[in-house]
Design a protein around this motif. Structure first.
Motif, PDB file in Angstrom:
ATOM      1  N   ARG A   1       0.236  14.510  -9.038  1.00 14.27           N
ATOM      2  CA  ARG A   1       1.013  15.700  -9.400  1.00 14.27           C
ATOM      3  C   ARG A   1       0.962  15.937 -10.915  1.00 14.27           C
ATOM      4  O   ARG A   1       0.857  17.077 -11.371  1.00 14.27           O
ATOM      5  N   GLN A   2       1.037  14.854 -11.689  1.00 12.25           N
ATOM      6  CA  GLN A   2       0.938  14.981 -13.144  1.00 12.25           C
ATOM      7  C   GLN A   2      -0.417  15.543 -13.557  1.00 12.25           C
ATOM      8  O   GLN A   2      -0.515  16.393 -14.442  1.00 12.25           O
ATOM      9  N   HIS A   3      -1.477  15.058 -12.902  1.00 14.22           N
ATOM     10  CA  HIS A   3      -2.824  15.547 -13.205  1.00 14.22           C
ATOM     11  C   HIS A   3      -2.927  17.051 -12.972  1.00 14.22           C
ATOM     12  O   HIS A   3      -3.521  17.782 -13.768  1.00 14.22           O
ATOM     13  N   LYS A   4      -2.357  17.515 -11.869  1.00 11.96           N
ATOM     14  CA  LYS A   4      -2.436  18.940 -11.541  1.00 11.96           C
ATOM     15  C   LYS A   4      -1.705  19.774 -12.585  1.00 11.96           C
ATOM     16  O   LYS A   4      -2.200  20.818 -13.017  1.00 11.96           O
TER      17      LYS A   4
ATOM     18  N   ARG B   1       0.829  -1.210   0.000  1.00  8.84           N
ATOM     19  CA  ARG B   1       0.000   0.000   0.000  1.00  8.84           C
ATOM     20  C   ARG B   1       0.862   1.259   0.000  1.00  8.84           C
ATOM     21  O   ARG B   1       0.539   2.249  -0.661  1.00  8.84           O
ATOM     22  N   MET B   2       1.963   1.231   0.747  1.00  7.63           N
ATOM     23  CA  MET B   2       2.867   2.388   0.782  1.00  7.63           C
ATOM     24  C   MET B   2       3.459   2.657  -0.596  1.00  7.63           C
ATOM     25  O   MET B   2       3.555   3.800  -1.038  1.00  7.63           O
ATOM     26  N   LYS B   3       3.848   1.592  -1.301  1.00 12.15           N
ATOM     27  CA  LYS B   3       4.398   1.750  -2.650  1.00 12.15           C
ATOM     28  C   LYS B   3       3.337   2.298  -3.605  1.00 12.15           C
ATOM     29  O   LYS B   3       3.615   3.175  -4.431  1.00 12.15           O
ATOM     30  N   LEU B   4       2.122   1.778  -3.489  1.00 16.75           N
ATOM     31  CA  LEU B   4       1.039   2.241  -4.361  1.00 16.75           C
ATOM     32  C   LEU B   4       0.713   3.707  -4.099  1.00 16.75           C
ATOM     33  O   LEU B   4       0.474   4.480  -5.033  1.00 16.75           O
ATOM     34  N   LYS B   5       0.693   4.098  -2.831  1.00 14.96           N
ATOM     35  CA  LYS B   5       0.415   5.500  -2.491  1.00 14.96           C
ATOM     36  C   LYS B   5       1.448   6.428  -3.116  1.00 14.96           C
ATOM     37  O   LYS B   5       1.106   7.504  -3.613  1.00 14.96           O
ATOM     38  N   ALA B   6       2.712   6.010  -3.085  1.00 21.57           N
ATOM     39  CA  ALA B   6       3.774   6.829  -3.658  1.00 21.57           C
ATOM     40  C   ALA B   6       3.597   6.968  -5.168  1.00 21.57           C
ATOM     41  O   ALA B   6       3.752   8.059  -5.735  1.00 21.57           O
ATOM     42  N   GLU B   7       3.258   5.862  -5.844  1.00 22.38           N
ATOM     43  CA  GLU B   7       3.051   5.911  -7.295  1.00 22.38           C
ATOM     44  C   GLU B   7       1.833   6.740  -7.655  1.00 22.38           C
ATOM     45  O   GLU B   7       1.851   7.524  -8.616  1.00 22.38           O
ATOM     46  N   LEU B   8       0.752   6.585  -6.887  1.00 26.81           N
ATOM     47  CA  LEU B   8      -0.470   7.350  -7.168  1.00 26.81           C
ATOM     48  C   LEU B   8      -0.271   8.834  -6.898  1.00 26.81           C
ATOM     49  O   LEU B   8      -0.886   9.679  -7.546  1.00 26.81           O
TER      50      LEU B   8
ATOM     51  N   LEU C   1     -12.987   2.414  -3.062  1.00 32.55           N
ATOM     52  CA  LEU C   1     -12.848   2.849  -4.456  1.00 32.55           C
ATOM     53  C   LEU C   1     -12.879   4.362  -4.556  1.00 32.55           C
ATOM     54  O   LEU C   1     -12.128   4.961  -5.324  1.00 32.55           O
ATOM     55  N   VAL C   2     -13.763   4.997  -3.796  1.00 33.32           N
ATOM     56  CA  VAL C   2     -13.849   6.459  -3.827  1.00 33.32           C
ATOM     57  C   VAL C   2     -12.523   7.067  -3.398  1.00 33.32           C
ATOM     58  O   VAL C   2     -12.019   8.012  -4.015  1.00 33.32           O
ATOM     59  N   ALA C   3     -11.926   6.500  -2.344  1.00 39.52           N
ATOM     60  CA  ALA C   3     -10.640   7.009  -1.857  1.00 39.52           C
ATOM     61  C   ALA C   3      -9.534   6.770  -2.872  1.00 39.52           C
ATOM     62  O   ALA C   3      -8.723   7.654  -3.150  1.00 39.52           O
ATOM     63  N   ALA C   4      -9.501   5.556  -3.445  1.00 40.65           N
ATOM     64  CA  ALA C   4      -8.434   5.216  -4.396  1.00 40.65           C
ATOM     65  C   ALA C   4      -8.547   6.015  -5.682  1.00 40.65           C
ATOM     66  O   ALA C   4      -7.541   6.367  -6.299  1.00 40.65           O
ATOM     67  N   PHE C   5      -9.779   6.327  -6.107  1.00 40.25           N
ATOM     68  CA  PHE C   5      -9.992   7.044  -7.362  1.00 40.25           C
ATOM     69  C   PHE C   5     -10.073   8.556  -7.155  1.00 40.25           C
ATOM     70  O   PHE C   5     -10.503   9.273  -8.040  1.00 40.25           O
ATOM     71  N   ARG C   6      -9.658   9.033  -5.998  1.00 40.89           N
ATOM     72  CA  ARG C   6      -9.791  10.465  -5.718  1.00 40.89           C
ATOM     73  C   ARG C   6      -9.011  11.317  -6.717  1.00 40.89           C
ATOM     74  O   ARG C   6      -9.476  12.369  -7.147  1.00 40.89           O
ATOM     75  N   ALA C   7      -7.812  10.860  -7.090  1.00 42.75           N
ATOM     76  CA  ALA C   7      -7.016  11.622  -8.060  1.00 42.75           C
ATOM     77  C   ALA C   7      -7.742  11.699  -9.399  1.00 42.75           C
ATOM     78  O   ALA C   7      -7.738  12.737 -10.068  1.00 42.75           O
ATOM     79  N   THR C   8      -8.372  10.588  -9.793  1.00 42.04           N
ATOM     80  CA  THR C   8      -9.133  10.570 -11.040  1.00 42.04           C
ATOM     81  C   THR C   8     -10.342  11.497 -10.941  1.00 42.04           C
ATOM     82  O   THR C   8     -10.679  12.216 -11.882  1.00 42.04           O
TER      83      THR C   8
END
Length: 379
Positions: free
Chosen positions: A176-179, A164-171, A256-263
């Motif tokens: 940042r790219q989205h912004k 989860r820590m690795k995934l959080k870092a990648e997400l 899912l809502v939390a994971a897709f927040r960036a989207t």
């Protein structure tokens, strides 16, 4: 997969529509619904959720149809899942696990796959303790508490936490790219529009009609997971930015809502939300409420919203614009499939663009106000 679906009516909402939606979800996941078992209770049973009598009924159906899986139209606890699997002798899934499975199958982009994996790990982590209970009773030796089950549980928790820590870092990198992309995309443009709505309401079809894009659109639940954004020029309104987002569903897993927040960040940053509604659905008002619940969860409930009553070709509605008591646009009747009402929708976009103040202009006006405010003048 040969599936039996199970649901309990607790006297809230449209139970039949909820069971029909579960049927569609199973089909979307690639399963085949062989039978449906329904019951009525005031509250779930602590051990088997549906109670021993109804569990016997489900077991008979599972044996008759040689079912591979039993899917519950509810969120069940890890202990209940373990008890039910022991009782039925087949795999048991709840509604949350089913939706996560569909998202895992539909995710195409690297980011989408990471988001789904993050949601699955959060779901799994919350259930580990309950699923390992039968092994936690073991002991490692005389006077020593522990054993294989307990150590395995700790190993699993650690592995999930590390992943989860690795995934959080990648997400976080994707966020940042989205912004950066959003700033570049919206610079010099007018209205920023986001299409939201219940799954299969026709958002992607409308998006393709507005932008001439060729995003995937199909008559199925969660046809689109990744947010797609296009710039489009509308005569009279100028250049607009339009985004198509993932569809919502009742009881959408919070993981899912939390994971897709960036989207979903495109939704949060929009100037206007075009809330696409399936006008032909008998539960459209409930679906509107479910979408608004998710919008509130992602802190987008304050954004100006217009209801797009889609699929009027399946109803008696005529194309047109409906206004509220203040004369503002409240609802637009269209059919994204046939093109009915699209002229009125474009008229509405022109009106919205005319009343929209771009960020750069708003900042300049605010700076001028401060410059003319005596409290900020130097002596």
């Amino acid at each position: 997969m040969r599936t039996i679906i199970v649901g309990l009516n607790f006297g809230k909402g449209d139970f039949d529509a909820s069971m029909e939606e579960l049927h569609l979800l199973v089909n979307s996941a690639g399963g085949e619904v062989l039978a449906a078992v329904a019951g009525t209770r005031k509250a779930p049973d602590a051990k088997l959720y549906i109670g021993s009598g109804k569990a016997d009924e489900v077991k008979v159906e599972a044996q008759i149809h040689r079912a591979d899986c039993i899917v519950f139209n509810h969120a069940i606890s890890p202990a209940q899942q373990r008890n039910l699997e022991e009782f039925f002798g087949v795999r048991v899934m709840d509604r949350t696990a089913l939706i996560l499975d569909i998202f895992a199958q539909r995710a195409k982009s690297h980011e989408g796959k990471l988001q789904v994996e993050m949601a699955q790990l959060e779901y799994m982590q919350s259930r580990l303790t309950g699923l390992w209970t039968h092994l936690e009773r073991q002991r490692g030796g005389i006077g020593i508490r522990g054993g294989m089950g307990e150590s395995q549980l700790e190993i699993d928790k650690r592995l999930i936490s590390e992943r989860r820590m690795k995934l959080k870092a990648e997400l976080a990198k994707f966020e940042r790219q989205h912004k950066t992309q959003r700033l570049a995309r919206t610079r010099g443009t007018g209205l920023n529009i986001s299409l939201v709505g219940y799954t299969n309401a026709g958002k992607s079809t409308l998006f393709n009609h507005l932008t001439s894009a060729k995003t995937y659109a199909a008559d199925q639940l969660f046809a689109t997971l990744d947010t797609t954004t296009r710039k489009v020029f509308v005569e009279g309104a100028g250049q607009l930015v339009v985004s198509d987002t993932v569809g919502f569903v009742r009881d959408l897993p919070h993981q899912l809502v939390a994971a897709f927040r960036a989207t979903l960040e495109e939704t949060i940053q929009a100037d206007v939300l075009l809330h696409v509604v399936d006008a032909a659905s008998s539960v459209r008002m409930e679906q509107i409420d479910e979408v608004n619940k998710v919008l509130k969860e992602i802190e987008a409930e304050h954004i100006h919203q217009i209801l797009i009553w889609n699929k009027i070709d399946l109803t008696a509605h005529e194309a047109g614009i409906e206004r509220d008591e203040n004369g503002k646009i409240a609802r637009i009747y269209i059919s994204a499939k046939t093109g009915e009402g699209m002229a009125q929708l474009r008229e509405a976009l022109v009106e919205l663009a005319e009343n929209h103040t771009p960020d750069w202009k708003r900042e300049r006006e605010q700076a001028n106000e401060w410059a003319n405010d005596p409290r900020f003048r130097s002596n």
